[in-house]
Design a protein around this motif. Structure first.
Motif, short mmCIF file in Angstrom:
data_model
loop_
_atom_site.label_atom_id
_atom_site.label_comp_id
_atom_site.label_asym_id
_atom_site.label_seq_id
_atom_site.Cartn_x
_atom_site.Cartn_y
_atom_site.Cartn_z
N SER A 188 43.99 52.82 40.13
CA SER A 188 42.81 53.56 40.00
C SER A 188 41.54 52.75 40.00
N ILE A 189 41.67 51.64 39.05
CA ILE A 189 40.45 50.74 38.50
C ILE A 189 41.02 49.46 38.98
N PRO A 190 40.08 48.49 39.79
CA PRO A 190 40.48 47.29 40.14
C PRO A 190 40.52 46.15 39.19
N PHE A 191 41.35 46.15 38.24
CA PHE A 191 41.41 44.92 37.38
C PHE A 191 41.89 43.69 37.66
N ARG A 192 41.60 42.65 37.62
CA ARG A 192 41.87 41.38 38.63
C ARG A 192 42.14 40.26 37.50
N ALA A 193 43.17 39.27 38.05
CA ALA A 193 43.52 38.13 37.38
C ALA A 193 42.19 37.34 37.01
N ASP A 194 41.06 37.36 37.68
CA ASP A 194 40.15 36.49 37.38
C ASP A 194 39.03 37.00 36.70
N ASP A 195 39.22 38.29 36.13
CA ASP A 195 38.51 39.21 35.32
C ASP A 195 38.47 38.57 33.66
N VAL A 196 37.13 38.49 33.28
CA VAL A 196 36.97 38.22 31.82
C VAL A 196 36.42 39.76 30.96
N CYS A 197 37.41 40.16 30.26
CA CYS A 197 37.07 41.54 29.67
C CYS A 197 36.87 41.58 28.33
N LEU A 198 35.94 42.06 28.03
CA LEU A 198 35.36 42.32 26.37
C LEU A 198 36.16 43.32 25.90
#
Length: 605
Positions: A211-221
């Motif tokens: 449902s939500i496009p999390f990606r390998a190149d994301d930096v998540c706080l």
């Protein structure tokens, strides 16, 4: 690679997604990386160390710590050892911690600091089942009966060095195994232990990632406490997709972390979004006249863009031209203060005012609202990036069915629904009926299939005149005002509605400087006739949009915020109404003292 249990996440990272900066944490003023290889090796060492300490599959291991890489590492270590993680908020008092440790039958507890060790040592004599106490930041000297986390990991590393097959005992969990017991916040009574299996979490992670496009190149706080199922499940999503996680040092350090880390995704509670909105408005209000005019024009453009219908949210050529100009002059600078790379925020736990979300959207700041419960692992519904439905929490995630009962209660069914409450079959039978989870929330499904939450079933107030009032929407309207930090509506068995209001101290002081109102003592300022008049006028405007029986006719300004430590709010910031009403009984009675009641007439505080 298959995804059957949470233990498959580090296995996949190790095989497919080796990164030099899988985790980021701040130490001595600098952000320091932890590689995928080091993260996975460490969690396996800790898992083997726990096994060497006598932890067996099915044992409960409590985790009492602030957000940090060791939290995530230890959680996976517990799971890979076949044990069950029992997260505990660091803000809880010793007697509350004792209840959770005793009720869960925890065999071990892993804590962060010497302060948390002190809490455990004070209650340990009353917990005969608690065999191990482990601490991340080991004090010197270590108290008797306490082990350093590094020592546990070293024991596991030594076992692996002696026998490369030592790790074969790990990762043996199956989908139906219990993964965690999470104790509810307890807004209305004693906390209950929600039992969530690996299968519960795996479904929720997979469906949320669809449902939500999390990606390998994301930096998540990482902002919210990992002790809460929302942030923890989101972290499972991040790592399932191979994204980097950066741990904010504290809530107060979030603004700095946004600029330093420049994340692409952050999850928070509505108050964080509301504060971000207020900072934007305040910054614009402080600009000199010519620039303030441009800022106010840009706000109007953003509101126009954000309020476009869901089916045709693309602005026409003239509005798009204005939006591009406003972006160049105003919005880009606002986004730069959030690091300049945020793709979207995700929020849950309570609603954010629709007007706030629309304004932020018009500025290019996207907030996805979602909804869920601890009992549903937690996500039930969430807005989609490509079709945000403001005023709702979006459609249900794949695999979750939602229906509305005759009395308006939201019911949910699906693979994410809990196995039940630990040692409480009666409460389980009350919560799950014919396979449907009774959420306790009131809502409806709109024409787009999106879920709209209107209130808590158990928190509907009944006035002495028989009127049923949902307090949460009124409180949301009050909190949307920049002068209001917290608000609780009163009215149960009363003849009209009143409100306890915690003003924003910074906003009050800024207003006093602007208007030449002398003094700095907040308690005295909140008694000043011009401040009372300010709130009376602002509440009167809010009342214009409410039915007469819903209108706030009296209010009381409080000089301190409701706190977790005082038992007035839960760790997820939900009000404990009975506690608040008990603590402020005299103030409340003062609002209902005999006398004339004009609209929003203030009570003496």
């Amino acid at each position: 690679m298959t995804f059957r249990t949470l233990c498959d996440i580090p296995r996949r990272l190790e095989a497919e997604n080796r990164k030099p900066d899988q985790l980021l944490h701040k130490s001595q003023g600098s952000w320091r990386p932890i590689s995928t290889v080091d993260f996975v090796a460490r969690l396996r060492d800790v898992a083997l160390g726990l096994r060497a300490a006598g932890i067996r599959p099915g044992d409960r291991v409590a985790l009492l710590s602030e957000n940090r890489p060791e939290w995530t590492t230890t959680d996976y270590a517990i799971l890979c050892a076949g044990a069950v993680t029992v997260p505990i908020y660091t803000t809880l008092l010793p007697d509350q911690i004792e209840f959770i440790l005793r009720d869960s039958g925890a065999r071990a507890v892993v804590v962060s600091t010497a302060d948390q060790v002190a809490k455990i040592l004070a209650i340990r004599p009353r917990l005969p089942e608690l065999a191990e106490v482990v601490v991340f930041d080991a004090p010197s000297p270590l108290p008797a009966g306490v082990r350093a986390w590094g020592e546990v990991a070293a024991t596991g590393a030594a076992a692996r060095a002696r026998d490369p097959r030592a790790a074969d005992v790990l990762d043996g969990a199956v989908p139906g195994d219990l993964a965690s017991i999470i104790y509810t916040s307890g807004t209305t009574g004693r906390p209950k232990g929600v039992m969530l299996t690996h299968a519960n979490f795996v479904h929720n992670v997979a469906a949320s990632c669809d449902s939500i496009p999390f990606r390998a190149d994301d930096v998540c706080l990482s902002i919210l406490p990992l002790s809460h199922v929302y942030e923890r499940m989101v972290e499972y999503c991040y790592l399932h997709r191979g994204a980097t996680i950066a741990y904010a040092e504290s809530i107060d350090a979030v603004a700095t972390a946004l600029v330093e880390v420049r994340p692409t995704i952050a999850c928070g509670v509505p108050r964080l979004i509301e504060k971000m909105h207020l900072r934007i408005i305040d910054a614009g209000s402080a600009l000199p006249a010519p620039r303030r005019l441009i800022f106010n024009w840009a706000l109007a453009v953003a509101r126009a863009v954000g309020s476009l219908p869901r089916a045709s949210r693309r602005p026409g050529w003239f509005l798009e031209t204005q939006r591009r100009l406003a972006d160049r002059l105003v919005y880009s600078a606002i986004r730069a203060r959030q690091g300049g790379r945020i793709r979207f925020f995700v929020t849950g736990s309570a609603p954010v005012a629709r007007e706030v979300l629309e304004l932020l959207y018009g500025m290019g700041i996207i907030v996805l609202e979602g909804y869920g419960l601890t009992e549903s692992s937690p996500v039930i519904a969430v807005n989609r990036l490509e079709s945000i439905c403001f005023g709702s929490v979006g459609p249900p995630i794949p695999g979750m069915d939602v229906r509305i009962a005759e009395d308006g209660e939201i019911l949910a069914r699906g693979p994410s629904v809990m196995a039940g409450y630990f040692h409480d079959e009666a409460a389980t039978r009350e919560a799950i009926v014919d396979g449907w989870l009774l959420t306790g929330d009131i809502g409806r499904l709109d024409e787009h299939g999106c879920l709209v939450i209107t209130d808590r079933k158990k928190e509907v107030l009944k006035t002495s005149g028989g009127k049923m009032i949902a307090p949460q929407p009124i409180e949301n309207l009050l909190r949307a005002d920049r002068f209001v930090s917290q608000a609780v509506v009163i009215g149960e068995r009363r003849n009209f509605v009143s409100a306890l209001i915690v003003p924003s101290a910074d906003q009050i002081r800024s207003y006093c400087v602007l208007k030449g109102i002398p003094g700095d003592d907040l308690r005295e300022l909140l008694r000043h006739p011009r401040i009372l008049d300010l709130f009376e006028r602002r509440i009167a405007r809010i009342n214009e949009g409410l039915a007469r029986y819903e209108q706030v006719r009296r209010f009381c300004l409080l000089e301190r915020e409701f706190t977790v430590e005082a038992g007035e709010i839960t760790p997820t910031l939900k009000p404990r109404r009975k506690v608040i009403e008990e603590h402020y009984r005299d103030r409340i009675e003062g609002m209902y003292a005999p006398g004339p009641h004009g609209p929003a007439r203030p009570a003496k505080s």
